[in-house]
Motif scaffolding. Structure first.
Motif, PDB file in Angstrom:
ATOM      1  N   GLY A 122       1.012  -1.271  -0.087  1.00 30.04           N
ATOM      2  CA  GLY A 122      -0.297   0.115  -0.178  1.00 30.04           C
ATOM      3  C   GLY A 122       0.891   0.859   0.176  1.00 30.04           C
ATOM      4  N   ASP A 123       2.286   1.369   0.414  1.00 29.89           N
ATOM      5  CA  ASP A 123       2.763   2.669  -0.079  1.00 29.89           C
ATOM      6  C   ASP A 123       3.561   2.904  -1.499  1.00 29.89           C
ATOM      7  OD1 ASP A 123       3.344   1.980   2.770  1.00 29.89           O
ATOM      8  OD2 ASP A 123       5.513   1.357   2.781  1.00 29.89           O
ATOM      9  N   GLU A 124       3.330   4.138  -1.610  1.00 29.89           N
ATOM     10  CA  GLU A 124       3.740   5.028  -2.145  1.00 29.89           C
ATOM     11  C   GLU A 124       5.500   5.272  -2.321  1.00 29.89           C
ATOM     12  OE1 GLU A 124       1.239   7.590  -4.772  1.00 29.89           O
ATOM     13  OE2 GLU A 124       3.207   9.325  -3.601  1.00 29.89           O
ATOM     14  N   VAL A 125       6.053   4.474  -3.585  1.00 27.03           N
ATOM     15  CA  VAL A 125       7.703   4.680  -3.031  1.00 27.03           C
ATOM     16  C   VAL A 125       8.048   5.759  -4.165  1.00 27.03           C
ATOM     17  CG1 VAL A 125       9.872   3.491  -3.081  1.00 27.03           C
ATOM     18  CG2 VAL A 125       7.419   1.924  -2.098  1.00 27.03           C
ATOM     19  N   ALA A 126       8.437   6.769  -4.218  1.00 30.85           N
ATOM     20  CA  ALA A 126       9.264   7.382  -5.707  1.00 30.85           C
ATOM     21  C   ALA A 126      10.549   7.340  -5.602  1.00 30.85           C
ATOM     22  CB  ALA A 126       8.651   8.629  -5.440  1.00 30.85           C
ATOM     23  N   PHE A 127      11.003   7.408  -6.807  1.00 30.37           N
ATOM     24  CA  PHE A 127      12.331   7.520  -7.455  1.00 30.37           C
ATOM     25  C   PHE A 127      12.452   8.255  -8.277  1.00 30.37           C
ATOM     26  CE2 PHE A 127      12.150   2.335  -6.452  1.00 30.37           C
ATOM     27  CZ  PHE A 127      12.901   2.377  -5.003  1.00 30.37           C
ATOM     28  N   PHE A 128      13.730   9.316  -7.845  1.00 31.69           N
ATOM     29  CA  PHE A 128      14.547  10.326  -8.922  1.00 31.69           C
ATOM     30  C   PHE A 128      15.552  10.781  -8.910  1.00 31.69           C
ATOM     31  CE2 PHE A 128      11.912  11.346  -4.637  1.00 31.69           C
ATOM     32  CZ  PHE A 128      12.924  11.956  -3.897  1.00 31.69           C
ATOM     33  N   PRO A 129      16.408  11.458  -9.272  1.00 30.05           N
ATOM     34  CA  PRO A 129      17.497  12.284  -9.420  1.00 30.05           C
ATOM     35  C   PRO A 129      17.628  13.363  -8.071  1.00 30.05           C
ATOM     36  CG  PRO A 129      16.472  12.872 -11.491  1.00 30.05           C
ATOM     37  CD  PRO A 129      15.037  12.105 -10.872  1.00 30.05           C
ATOM     38  N   PRO A 130      18.792  14.128  -7.545  1.00 33.20           N
ATOM     39  CA  PRO A 130      18.923  14.452  -7.396  1.00 33.20           C
ATOM     40  C   PRO A 130      18.286  15.578  -7.262  1.00 33.20           C
ATOM     41  CG  PRO A 130      21.211  13.776  -7.806  1.00 33.20           C
ATOM     42  CD  PRO A 130      19.615  13.041  -8.512  1.00 33.20           C
ATOM     43  N   VAL A 131      17.603  16.288  -6.560  1.00 28.69           N
ATOM     44  CA  VAL A 131      16.758  17.481  -6.818  1.00 28.69           C
ATOM     45  C   VAL A 131      17.334  18.946  -7.335  1.00 28.69           C
ATOM     46  CG1 VAL A 131      14.899  16.514  -5.111  1.00 28.69           C
ATOM     47  CG2 VAL A 131      16.576  18.820  -4.424  1.00 28.69           C
ATOM     48  N   THR A 132      16.862  20.000  -7.907  1.00 32.49           N
ATOM     49  CA  THR A 132      17.551  20.724  -8.725  1.00 32.49           C
ATOM     50  C   THR A 132      16.458  22.164  -8.846  1.00 32.49           C
ATOM     51  OG1 THR A 132      16.909  19.877 -10.951  1.00 32.49           O
ATOM     52  CG2 THR A 132      19.105  19.784  -9.820  1.00 32.49           C
TER      53      THR A 132
END
Lengths: 171, 88
Positions: free
Chosen positions: B76-86
Protein backbone atom coordinates in the motif's frame (compact mmCIF):
# COMPACT_ATOMS: atom_id res chain seq x y z
CA UNK A 1 -5.00 39.00 3.63
CA UNK A 2 -7.95 38.31 5.94
CA UNK A 3 -7.43 35.19 8.00
CA UNK A 4 -4.66 33.80 5.78
CA UNK A 5 -1.82 32.14 7.65
CA UNK A 6 1.30 34.26 7.86
CA UNK A 7 3.29 31.17 6.84
CA UNK A 8 2.37 29.60 3.52
CA UNK A 9 3.61 27.87 0.40
CA UNK A 10 2.47 27.96 -3.23
CA UNK A 11 3.67 25.80 -6.12
CA UNK A 12 2.08 26.97 -9.36
CA UNK A 13 2.39 27.24 -13.11
CA UNK A 14 1.13 30.82 -12.93
CA UNK A 15 3.57 33.76 -12.97
CA UNK A 16 4.52 35.01 -9.49
CA UNK A 17 2.22 37.92 -8.56
CA UNK A 18 4.86 40.05 -6.85
CA UNK A 19 2.64 42.95 -5.81
CA UNK A 20 0.07 40.61 -4.27
CA UNK A 21 2.77 38.61 -2.51
CA UNK A 22 4.28 41.76 -0.98
CA UNK A 23 0.84 42.99 0.03
CA UNK A 24 0.59 39.97 2.36
CA UNK A 25 3.25 41.58 4.56
CA UNK A 26 3.51 45.27 3.70
CA UNK A 27 1.97 47.35 5.07
CA UNK A 28 2.54 45.20 8.14
CA UNK A 29 0.70 44.91 11.43
CA UNK A 30 3.26 47.05 13.25
CA UNK A 31 4.98 44.05 14.82
CA UNK A 32 7.34 43.17 11.98
CA UNK A 33 10.30 45.51 11.57
CA UNK A 34 11.76 43.98 8.45
CA UNK A 35 11.14 41.77 5.50
CA UNK A 36 13.78 39.66 3.77
CA UNK A 37 13.10 38.82 0.15
CA UNK A 38 14.84 36.65 -2.41
CA UNK A 39 13.61 36.42 -5.99
CA UNK A 40 15.24 33.87 -8.28
CA UNK A 41 15.22 34.62 -12.01
CA UNK A 42 15.78 32.33 -14.98
CA UNK A 43 19.16 33.07 -16.58
CA UNK A 44 19.28 33.16 -20.37
CA UNK A 45 22.49 31.16 -20.58
CA UNK A 46 23.64 27.80 -19.24
CA UNK A 47 27.09 26.29 -19.70
CA UNK A 48 27.81 28.70 -22.55
CA UNK A 49 24.63 27.82 -24.44
CA UNK A 50 21.72 30.19 -25.05
CA UNK A 51 18.62 29.06 -23.19
CA UNK A 52 15.17 29.14 -24.79
CA UNK A 53 13.32 27.96 -21.69
CA UNK A 54 13.45 26.06 -18.41
CA UNK A 55 10.99 23.26 -17.70
CA UNK A 56 10.29 22.55 -14.04
CA UNK A 57 8.92 19.24 -12.79
CA UNK A 58 7.78 18.57 -9.21
CA UNK A 59 6.17 15.89 -7.06
CA UNK A 60 2.68 17.23 -6.29
CA UNK A 61 1.95 16.86 -2.60
CA UNK A 62 5.47 15.98 -1.51
CA UNK A 63 6.92 19.22 -2.87
CA UNK A 64 4.50 21.40 -0.91
CA UNK A 65 5.02 19.27 2.20
CA UNK A 66 8.82 19.45 1.91
CA UNK A 67 8.76 23.25 1.54
CA UNK A 68 6.41 23.59 4.53
CA UNK A 69 8.89 21.48 6.52
CA UNK A 70 11.74 23.81 5.54
CA UNK A 71 9.64 26.80 6.62
CA UNK A 72 8.98 25.06 9.95
CA UNK A 73 12.72 24.45 10.35
CA UNK A 74 13.38 28.16 9.79
CA UNK A 75 10.84 29.01 12.50
CA UNK A 76 12.71 26.85 15.00
CA UNK A 77 15.92 28.80 14.24
CA UNK A 78 14.69 32.42 14.08
CA UNK A 79 11.81 34.31 15.68
CA UNK A 80 9.91 34.79 12.43
CA UNK A 81 6.58 36.57 12.18
CA UNK A 82 5.77 35.50 8.63
CA UNK A 83 7.09 33.45 5.73
CA UNK A 84 6.04 32.81 2.17
CA UNK A 85 7.56 30.60 -0.51
CA UNK A 86 6.27 30.60 -4.09
CA UNK A 87 7.86 28.28 -6.64
CA UNK A 88 6.93 28.01 -10.30
CA UNK A 89 6.65 24.78 -12.25
CA UNK A 90 6.11 24.13 -15.95
CA UNK A 91 7.77 26.11 -18.73
CA UNK A 92 9.58 29.38 -17.94
CA UNK A 93 11.27 31.85 -20.28
CA UNK A 94 14.63 33.52 -19.53
CA UNK A 95 14.20 36.48 -17.19
CA UNK A 96 11.05 35.17 -15.53
CA UNK A 97 10.93 34.89 -11.74
CA UNK A 98 11.11 31.21 -10.76
CA UNK A 99 11.13 31.34 -6.96
CA UNK A 100 10.13 33.88 -4.30
CA UNK A 101 11.17 33.66 -0.66
CA UNK A 102 9.89 36.11 1.95
CA UNK A 103 10.58 36.10 5.70
CA UNK A 104 9.50 38.74 8.19
CA UNK A 105 10.69 39.34 11.73
CA UNK A 106 10.86 42.11 14.32
CA UNK A 107 14.40 42.93 13.17
CA UNK A 108 16.40 42.71 9.95
CA UNK A 109 18.99 40.15 11.09
CA UNK A 110 16.62 37.19 11.53
CA UNK A 111 14.56 38.21 8.48
CA UNK A 112 17.62 38.27 6.20
CA UNK A 113 19.27 35.18 7.69
CA UNK A 114 16.05 33.14 7.42
CA UNK A 115 15.58 34.24 3.80
CA UNK A 116 19.09 33.06 2.94
CA UNK A 117 18.56 29.78 4.78
CA UNK A 118 15.22 29.16 3.07
CA UNK A 119 16.55 29.53 -0.48
CA UNK A 120 19.65 27.43 0.32
CA UNK A 121 17.60 24.58 1.77
CA UNK A 122 14.94 24.85 -0.92
CA UNK A 123 17.54 24.20 -3.60
CA UNK A 124 18.72 20.95 -2.05
CA UNK A 125 15.72 19.65 -0.11
CA UNK A 126 12.56 20.28 -2.12
CA UNK A 127 11.63 17.90 -4.94
CA UNK A 128 11.93 19.99 -8.11
CA UNK A 129 13.80 19.01 -11.26
CA UNK A 130 14.95 21.49 -13.92
CA UNK A 131 15.35 20.72 -17.58
CA UNK A 132 17.16 23.23 -19.78
CA UNK A 133 15.77 23.74 -23.27
CA UNK A 134 18.39 25.41 -25.46
CA UNK A 135 17.93 27.84 -28.33
CA UNK A 136 19.20 25.16 -30.75
CA UNK A 137 16.32 22.86 -29.74
CA UNK A 138 18.38 20.40 -27.69
CA UNK A 139 17.61 19.83 -24.02
CA UNK A 140 19.24 18.44 -20.88
CA UNK A 141 18.29 17.77 -17.26
CA UNK A 142 20.23 19.97 -14.84
CA UNK A 143 22.66 18.07 -12.60
CA UNK A 144 22.72 18.87 -8.88
CA UNK A 145 25.54 21.27 -8.00
CA UNK A 146 27.99 20.46 -5.22
CA UNK A 147 28.12 24.19 -4.32
CA UNK A 148 24.38 24.14 -3.58
CA UNK A 149 24.85 21.20 -1.24
CA UNK A 150 27.76 22.99 0.48
CA UNK A 151 25.69 26.17 0.91
CA UNK A 152 22.85 24.16 2.46
CA UNK A 153 25.20 22.12 4.66
CA UNK A 154 26.71 25.33 6.05
CA UNK A 155 23.43 26.01 7.87
CA UNK A 156 23.48 22.52 9.30
CA UNK A 157 26.97 23.06 10.68
CA UNK A 158 25.88 26.36 12.22
CA UNK A 159 23.07 24.80 14.23
CA UNK A 160 24.45 21.31 14.74
CA UNK A 161 20.95 20.09 13.83
CA UNK A 162 20.62 16.64 12.31
CA UNK A 163 18.67 18.04 9.36
CA UNK A 164 15.67 15.74 9.43
CA UNK A 165 14.38 16.70 6.01
CA UNK A 166 17.65 16.13 4.14
CA UNK A 167 17.32 13.76 1.19
CA UNK A 168 19.91 11.04 1.58
CA UNK A 169 21.11 8.96 -1.35
CA UNK A 170 18.83 5.99 -1.91
CA UNK A 171 21.70 3.64 -1.09
CA UNK B 1 -4.54 -1.34 -5.39
CA UNK B 2 -4.18 -4.96 -4.33
CA UNK B 3 -3.31 -5.72 -0.73
CA UNK B 4 0.22 -6.89 -1.54
CA UNK B 5 1.35 -4.24 -4.00
CA UNK B 6 3.21 -0.92 -3.92
CA UNK B 7 2.76 2.15 -6.11
CA UNK B 8 6.03 3.23 -7.74
CA UNK B 9 6.53 6.73 -9.13
CA UNK B 10 9.40 8.06 -11.24
CA UNK B 11 10.47 11.64 -11.88
CA UNK B 12 12.66 13.67 -14.28
CA UNK B 13 15.20 11.65 -16.32
CA UNK B 14 14.33 8.49 -14.45
CA UNK B 15 10.73 8.83 -15.70
CA UNK B 16 11.96 9.51 -19.24
CA UNK B 17 14.45 6.64 -19.31
CA UNK B 18 11.92 4.12 -17.98
CA UNK B 19 9.10 5.64 -20.08
CA UNK B 20 6.93 5.33 -16.99
CA UNK B 21 5.45 7.87 -14.56
CA UNK B 22 3.77 5.46 -12.22
CA UNK B 23 3.14 1.75 -11.88
CA UNK B 24 1.89 -0.78 -9.38
CA UNK B 25 4.01 -3.84 -8.68
CA UNK B 26 3.52 -6.89 -6.48
CA UNK B 27 5.61 -6.70 -3.32
CA UNK B 28 7.40 -10.00 -2.63
CA UNK B 29 7.43 -10.78 1.12
CA UNK B 30 11.23 -10.58 1.27
CA UNK B 31 11.15 -6.93 0.19
CA UNK B 32 10.90 -4.94 3.43
CA UNK B 33 13.03 -1.85 2.86
CA UNK B 34 13.88 0.70 0.16
CA UNK B 35 17.22 -1.09 -0.26
CA UNK B 36 15.41 -4.40 -0.90
CA UNK B 37 13.16 -2.69 -3.42
CA UNK B 38 16.14 -1.22 -5.27
CA UNK B 39 17.69 -4.69 -5.48
CA UNK B 40 14.40 -5.99 -6.89
CA UNK B 41 14.26 -3.15 -9.45
CA UNK B 42 17.78 -4.02 -10.65
CA UNK B 43 16.55 -7.47 -11.68
CA UNK B 44 13.76 -6.15 -13.90
CA UNK B 45 15.85 -5.62 -17.04
CA UNK B 46 18.96 -3.95 -18.46
CA UNK B 47 17.63 -0.37 -18.21
CA UNK B 48 16.53 -0.96 -14.61
CA UNK B 49 19.90 -2.58 -13.84
CA UNK B 50 21.70 0.54 -15.11
CA UNK B 51 19.44 3.11 -13.45
CA UNK B 52 19.32 1.32 -10.09
CA UNK B 53 23.01 0.30 -10.08
CA UNK B 54 24.83 0.70 -6.75
CA UNK B 55 26.75 3.66 -8.24
CA UNK B 56 23.55 5.49 -9.25
CA UNK B 57 22.78 8.90 -7.77
CA UNK B 58 19.03 8.31 -7.48
CA UNK B 59 17.09 9.22 -4.35
CA UNK B 60 13.92 7.72 -2.94
CA UNK B 61 10.84 8.77 -0.99
CA UNK B 62 8.31 6.59 0.84
CA UNK B 63 4.81 8.02 1.17
CA UNK B 64 6.22 11.40 0.12
CA UNK B 65 8.97 11.56 2.76
CA UNK B 66 12.65 11.35 1.82
CA UNK B 67 13.90 7.83 2.48
CA UNK B 68 17.15 5.96 3.04
CA UNK B 69 17.97 2.33 2.13
CA UNK B 70 16.82 1.32 5.61
CA UNK B 71 13.38 2.95 5.36
CA UNK B 72 10.68 0.25 5.66
CA UNK B 73 8.40 -0.45 2.68
CA UNK B 74 5.09 -2.27 3.02
CA UNK B 75 1.96 -3.08 1.01
CA UNK B 76 0.00 0.00 0.00
CA UNK B 77 2.99 2.35 0.21
CA UNK B 78 3.86 4.90 -2.47
CA UNK B 79 7.58 4.75 -3.28
CA UNK B 80 9.12 7.39 -5.54
CA UNK B 81 12.52 7.29 -7.25
CA UNK B 82 14.14 10.43 -8.64
CA UNK B 83 17.45 12.21 -9.36
CA UNK B 84 18.98 14.68 -6.88
CA UNK B 85 16.73 17.74 -6.72
CA UNK B 86 17.51 20.91 -8.70
CA UNK B 87 14.92 23.52 -7.74
CA UNK B 88 15.24 27.15 -6.67
Amino acid sequence: MGGASLFSVLVSEAPIALAEELARFAPGDGEAGGLGLFLGLVRGEAGGKALAALSLEHYPGMTERAISGILEEARTRWPLLGGRIVHRVGRLAPGEPIVLVIATAAHRAPALAATHFLIDWLKTRAPFWKKEIYADGSEAWVAARAEDEEMAARWQALSGAPGGVAPAPAR
Amino acid sequence: MSSTSVRLRYFAWLRERLKCESEEIALPPEVQTVGDLIALQRRRGPEFATLFAPTSVIRAAVNQNFATPNTPVGPGDEVAFFPPVTGG
